[in-house]
Design a protein around this motif. Structure first.
Motif, short mmCIF file in Angstrom:
data_model
loop_
_atom_site.label_atom_id
_atom_site.label_comp_id
_atom_site.label_asym_id
_atom_site.label_seq_id
_atom_site.Cartn_x
_atom_site.Cartn_y
_atom_site.Cartn_z
N ILE A 172 40.35 -43.91 -30.07
CA ILE A 172 40.36 -42.65 -30.07
C ILE A 172 38.87 -42.15 -30.65
CG2 ILE A 172 42.66 -41.93 -30.26
CD1 ILE A 172 42.42 -42.07 -33.50
N PRO A 173 38.30 -40.93 -30.69
CA PRO A 173 37.14 -40.60 -31.30
C PRO A 173 37.24 -40.45 -32.75
CG PRO A 173 37.92 -39.18 -29.35
CD PRO A 173 38.93 -39.69 -29.78
N GLN A 174 35.99 -40.69 -33.24
CA GLN A 174 36.07 -40.72 -34.84
C GLN A 174 36.72 -39.34 -35.20
OE1 GLN A 174 33.48 -41.43 -32.69
NE2 GLN A 174 31.69 -42.90 -33.54
N SER A 175 36.15 -38.40 -34.95
CA SER A 175 36.68 -36.98 -35.27
C SER A 175 38.36 -37.01 -35.27
CB SER A 175 36.16 -35.77 -34.55
OG SER A 175 34.78 -35.69 -35.05
N TRP A 176 39.11 -37.79 -34.31
CA TRP A 176 40.39 -37.80 -34.32
C TRP A 176 40.92 -38.60 -35.51
CZ3 TRP A 176 43.34 -37.68 -29.14
CH2 TRP A 176 42.94 -36.64 -28.22
N ALA A 177 40.38 -39.57 -35.57
CA ALA A 177 40.73 -40.54 -36.90
C ALA A 177 40.69 -39.89 -38.19
CB ALA A 177 39.73 -41.92 -36.54
N TRP A 178 39.32 -39.31 -38.33
CA TRP A 178 39.05 -38.51 -39.76
C TRP A 178 39.99 -37.57 -39.71
CZ3 TRP A 178 37.85 -39.07 -44.07
CH2 TRP A 178 37.29 -38.21 -44.92
N THR A 179 40.52 -36.87 -38.77
CA THR A 179 41.66 -35.66 -38.92
C THR A 179 42.82 -36.02 -39.33
OG1 THR A 179 40.34 -34.25 -37.21
CG2 THR A 179 42.64 -33.81 -37.67
N LEU A 180 43.14 -37.46 -38.82
CA LEU A 180 44.61 -37.91 -39.38
C LEU A 180 44.41 -38.44 -40.64
CD1 LEU A 180 45.26 -39.64 -35.95
CD2 LEU A 180 46.54 -37.72 -37.06
N LEU A 181 43.15 -38.83 -41.09
CA LEU A 181 43.18 -39.88 -42.26
C LEU A 181 42.72 -38.86 -43.46
CD1 LEU A 181 42.64 -42.22 -44.34
CD2 LEU A 181 40.00 -42.24 -43.30
N ALA A 182 41.80 -37.63 -43.34
CA ALA A 182 41.54 -36.77 -44.59
C ALA A 182 42.79 -36.39 -45.25
CB ALA A 182 40.57 -35.87 -43.97
N PRO A 183 43.70 -35.82 -44.60
CA PRO A 183 44.70 -35.33 -45.48
C PRO A 183 45.24 -36.03 -46.60
CG PRO A 183 44.89 -34.51 -43.11
CD PRO A 183 44.12 -35.77 -43.43
N TYR A 184 45.33 -37.32 -46.31
CA TYR A 184 45.77 -38.29 -47.52
C TYR A 184 44.76 -38.71 -48.64
CZ TYR A 184 49.16 -38.73 -43.65
OH TYR A 184 49.85 -38.05 -42.77
N ILE A 185 43.49 -38.23 -48.48
CA ILE A 185 42.71 -38.72 -49.49
C ILE A 185 42.45 -37.29 -50.46
CG2 ILE A 185 40.12 -39.20 -49.93
CD1 ILE A 185 39.91 -39.90 -47.19
N SER A 186 42.84 -37.49 -51.81
CA SER A 186 43.04 -36.33 -52.80
C SER A 186 41.57 -36.09 -53.36
CB SER A 186 44.05 -36.64 -53.97
OG SER A 186 45.26 -36.94 -53.43
N SER A 187 40.86 -37.00 -53.91
CA SER A 187 39.47 -36.93 -54.36
C SER A 187 38.77 -38.07 -54.36
CB SER A 187 39.83 -36.25 -55.71
OG SER A 187 40.58 -37.26 -56.69
N CYS A 188 37.37 -37.85 -54.55
CA CYS A 188 36.44 -38.89 -54.55
C CYS A 188 35.47 -38.71 -55.50
CB CYS A 188 35.95 -39.41 -53.23
SG CYS A 188 37.02 -39.70 -51.70
N PRO A 189 34.70 -39.57 -55.83
CA PRO A 189 33.65 -39.51 -56.94
C PRO A 189 32.52 -38.30 -56.34
CG PRO A 189 33.95 -41.67 -56.69
CD PRO A 189 34.80 -41.21 -55.65
N ALA A 190 32.09 -37.51 -57.19
CA ALA A 190 31.39 -36.27 -56.88
C ALA A 190 30.11 -36.55 -56.08
CB ALA A 190 30.92 -35.58 -58.27
N ASN A 191 29.51 -37.87 -56.18
CA ASN A 191 28.46 -38.31 -55.54
C ASN A 191 28.69 -39.15 -54.18
OD1 ASN A 191 29.24 -40.45 -56.69
ND2 ASN A 191 27.39 -41.28 -57.62
#
Length: 469
Positions: A265-284
């Motif tokens: 699948i395309p990268q944007s498809w994988a990122w759409t599915l993955l992103a909702p489970y990432i709460s927060s990352c370091p500011a930088n």
């Protein structure tokens, strides 16, 4: 209609000197003083993520990483004129550069390999893969820490199974180290995460779904990487992830490999599915350039925990995300297949199960709902869902080598239905099987596996995971 095909991304890698070749006597007289020892390179810095749950702060940055656009879309072009000139008659047509070495291939002229990205495409694809490796590392450890031995035992998993999950987490340390070394100092680091899971059984099912889009996301860009050196290393890691996905399917009582080909699948498809489970990352944290599409939900996604997986309640397998696990908490004892004693009904952990009632079937009416664009998602709620498509007219079903469309009947502002098509990849191989992908599109334009990312301007919502088998 359907089509067939395939497609998916170290400052440098240190090459250690070869160890001395031991003689036969070394094997019989080995001791702490004469066994050749080769020091191993260190792994990436890993820490225990102690906080889990949704992000509650205010984003300081929003939107995907971007620069100047050269065009609104990538135009479709005819095939390269040289693409069909090779005669494919089984004979050699050019001088061999060395004995037993047919002419051709990429990077086969003896040049020293350098394991670095060669373009923005390479870097962004690898960064996405690293985000995926980090969440898998955390998820596996989180599951072991969250659910007790008794919780796992109730799902049919014993201490040796839990040890395998622990080893899978160690594998992810290696995968994260590999990609971090390739990307260099600005490589993404660990984040905090949020999982829609309440039982050990749901944890296992969520793992098989997460590893599905992680594996397929890499297959989608692997053949497009400008660095063949990096593609080789990444392939060696993703084949391990494929084995993880198969094991989690077996533990979920699903047939381990119900397809002839694994989907990309395309990268944007994988990122759409993955992103909702990432709460927060370091500011930088290094940001990604990929698109986040509006979420798509399969309202009546089959529930693999039921003896009749099609007798599922609305949103029973969706929860708050388009790839949430199949819930077991509202399945009654008489409907529950985990402890069923009849062959064909039982879905407890096993090397393989044949289900008497399939998870889905051609002609099944499938209901959808979807979100509007403009929703903040992902790390620190700093990405925003978007789409270029103006209307949902079709459902795109993507699995194996196939892209198949079916007509969407819209029943409300954010709801509709379609009927599952009857399609085979090759004779005897139903295309709709396994954990597969669906999206809503504005057109039914033809694409194949290698150029599937060109469908993105047509995507109205999705993808979602559809549990076809």
């Amino acid at each position: 209609m359907y089509c067939q095909g395939l497609f998916v991304g170290f400052a440098g890698i240190a090459l250690a000197a070869p160890a001395p070749t031991p003689t036969s006597s070394d094997y019989y007289s080995a001791s702490a003083t004469n066994v050749p020892v080769q020091s191993a390179p260190p792994v990436v810095d890993v820490h225990n993520v102690t906080s889990h749950g949704p992000f509650t702060g205010t984003p300081t940055t929003t939107g995907a990483l971007t620069t100047t656009f050269l065009a609104s879309v990538i135009p479709a072009l005819p095939p390269n004129p040289a693409a069909t000139t090779y005669p494919s008659d089984g004979k050699l047509h050019d001088p061999e550069p060395a004995p037993y070495t047919p002419n051709g291939g990429r990077d086969t002229n003896g040049t020293l390999p350098i394991y670095k990205p060669k373009s923005d495409f390479d870097y962004e694809s690898l960064a996405l893969a690293l985000y995926q490796e980090w969440i898998e590392l955390d998820l596996f450890n989180w599951g072991l820490a969250t659910f007790s031995d008794d919780d796992f035992s109730a799902s049919g998993l014993g201490p040796e199974d839990r040890e395998l999950i622990r080893f899978m987490a160690q594998q992810e340390v290696g995968h994260a180290t590999l990609i971090t070394n390739i990307l260099g100092a600005e490589a993404p680091v660990q984040c905090t995460y949020n999982y829609p899971i309440s039982t050990a059984r749901e944890f296992v099912d969520f793992c098989q779904r997460l590893t599905r889009f992680g594996e397929s996301g890499v297959y989608g860009f692997l053949g497009h990487l400008g660095s063949g050196e990096v593609a080789t290393l990444l392939l060696q890691s993703i084949t391990t992830e494929a084995r993880q996905q198969m094991i989690f399917r077996q533990w979920s009582g699903l047939f381990p490999m119900p397809v002839w080909f694994e989907v990309g699948i395309p990268q944007s498809w994988a990122w759409t599915l993955l992103a909702p489970y990432i709460s927060s990352c370091p500011a930088n944290q290094t940001r990604l350039a990929w698109q986040n599409f509006p979420a798509l939900y399969v309202v009546n996604n089959p529930n693999s925990n039921r003896i009749n997986p099609n007798r599922t309640g609305d949103y029973e397998t969706n929860g708050n995300s388009s790839s949430a696990p199949a819930t077991i908490t509202n399945v009654t004892a008489s409907e529950n297949c985990i402890n069923a004693t009849i062959i064909g009904e039982n879905c407890g952990p096993a090397i393989s199960h044949n289900r008497s009632l399939p998870l889905s079937f051609p002609g099944r009416q499938v209901f959808f709902s979807w979100e509007d664009a403009g929703k903040p998602v992902g790390p620190n709620n700093s990405y925003v869902t978007s789409r270029a498509a103006t209307a949902p007219n079709y459902v795109a079903w993507v699995n194996q080598l196939n892209l198949t469309y079916s007509a969407l009947t819209v029943t409300g502002p954010n709801s509709g239905y379609t009927f599952q098509p009857d399609v085979s990849t090759f004779e005897g191989d139903p295309a709709f099987n396994g954990t597969m992908f669906v999206a809503l599109t504005s057109t039914n334009e033809f694409f194949s596996s290698y150029n599937l990312s060109m469908i993105n301007p047509n995507v109205f919502a999705g993808p979602a995971l559809y549990q076809a088998g």
